[in-house]
Write a protein that holds these residues in place. Sequence first.
Motif, short mmCIF file in Angstrom:
data_model
loop_
_atom_site.label_atom_id
_atom_site.label_comp_id
_atom_site.label_asym_id
_atom_site.label_seq_id
_atom_site.Cartn_x
_atom_site.Cartn_y
_atom_site.Cartn_z
N ASP A 15 0.81 -1.21 0.00
CA ASP A 15 0.00 0.00 0.00
C ASP A 15 0.86 1.27 0.00
O ASP A 15 0.34 2.37 0.18
CB ASP A 15 -0.97 -0.03 1.18
CG ASP A 15 -1.96 -1.19 1.08
OD1 ASP A 15 -2.17 -1.71 -0.05
OD2 ASP A 15 -2.53 -1.59 2.10
N LYS A 16 2.13 1.11 -0.21
CA LYS A 16 3.10 2.21 -0.36
C LYS A 16 3.09 3.18 0.81
O LYS A 16 3.27 4.39 0.66
CB LYS A 16 2.86 2.94 -1.68
CG LYS A 16 3.10 2.05 -2.89
CD LYS A 16 2.84 2.76 -4.18
CE LYS A 16 3.14 1.97 -5.41
NZ LYS A 16 2.88 0.57 -5.46
N LEU A 23 -5.26 8.33 1.46
CA LEU A 23 -3.91 8.56 0.94
C LEU A 23 -2.95 9.20 1.94
O LEU A 23 -1.83 9.52 1.58
CB LEU A 23 -3.94 9.41 -0.33
CG LEU A 23 -3.78 8.71 -1.64
CD1 LEU A 23 -3.76 9.70 -2.80
CD2 LEU A 23 -2.61 7.80 -1.70
N THR A 92 -9.94 1.85 -3.35
CA THR A 92 -8.72 2.51 -2.86
C THR A 92 -8.61 3.87 -3.54
O THR A 92 -9.41 4.20 -4.42
CB THR A 92 -7.46 1.68 -3.18
OG1 THR A 92 -7.25 1.70 -4.60
CG2 THR A 92 -7.59 0.26 -2.68
N HIS A 93 -7.61 4.63 -3.16
CA HIS A 93 -7.37 5.93 -3.77
C HIS A 93 -7.12 5.83 -5.27
O HIS A 93 -7.31 6.79 -5.99
CB HIS A 93 -6.21 6.64 -3.08
CG HIS A 93 -5.00 5.78 -2.94
ND1 HIS A 93 -4.11 5.58 -3.95
CD2 HIS A 93 -4.59 5.03 -1.89
CE1 HIS A 93 -3.16 4.75 -3.54
NE2 HIS A 93 -3.43 4.41 -2.29
N SER A 94 -6.76 4.65 -5.77
CA SER A 94 -6.53 4.48 -7.21
C SER A 94 -7.69 3.75 -7.90
O SER A 94 -7.56 3.34 -9.04
CB SER A 94 -5.21 3.75 -7.46
OG SER A 94 -5.18 2.52 -6.77
N GLY A 95 -8.81 3.60 -7.21
CA GLY A 95 -9.98 2.95 -7.80
C GLY A 95 -10.24 1.58 -7.19
O GLY A 95 -9.63 1.20 -6.20
N VAL A 97 -10.02 -2.29 -6.69
CA VAL A 97 -8.99 -3.30 -6.90
C VAL A 97 -9.36 -4.60 -6.18
O VAL A 97 -10.13 -4.60 -5.23
CB VAL A 97 -7.60 -2.82 -6.41
CG1 VAL A 97 -7.15 -1.57 -7.16
CG2 VAL A 97 -7.59 -2.60 -4.91
N ALA A 107 -6.55 -4.15 -10.89
CA ALA A 107 -7.66 -3.19 -11.10
C ALA A 107 -8.89 -3.96 -11.53
O ALA A 107 -8.83 -4.95 -12.26
CB ALA A 107 -7.27 -2.18 -12.16
#
Length: 114
Positions: A15-16, A23, A92-95, A97, A107
Amino acid sequence: MSDYQAVRRLVYERDKGRCVVCLEAVTTGSVHHRQGRGGKDPHRLSNCVLVCGTGTTGCHGRIHSNPAWAYENGYMVRRLGIRTPEDTPVLTHSGWVLLDNDGGITATTQKETA
């Protein structure tokens, strides 16, 4: 190092170091179990996400205090349902998943919750 400590490290890396909801950088890390810790193999990677706060503060607290929203967005997965963390998308913050147990992210689109 215990298995759970290894999972926490892998979740943080996957999750970086950022909360999957907002985020925000997470320095100490709060691993949220999407299907709770009372089920079979609760510490598998598909069942864990990094969130800010604790079980009562930040996004972690928001998940626990708003279960309908959390289930709708994949942050919680019912233990008695037919869905598993592996086949339940999470927003998630990136869509949307899917998380796997090897630390991978794919994704996808939102599916209806069961």
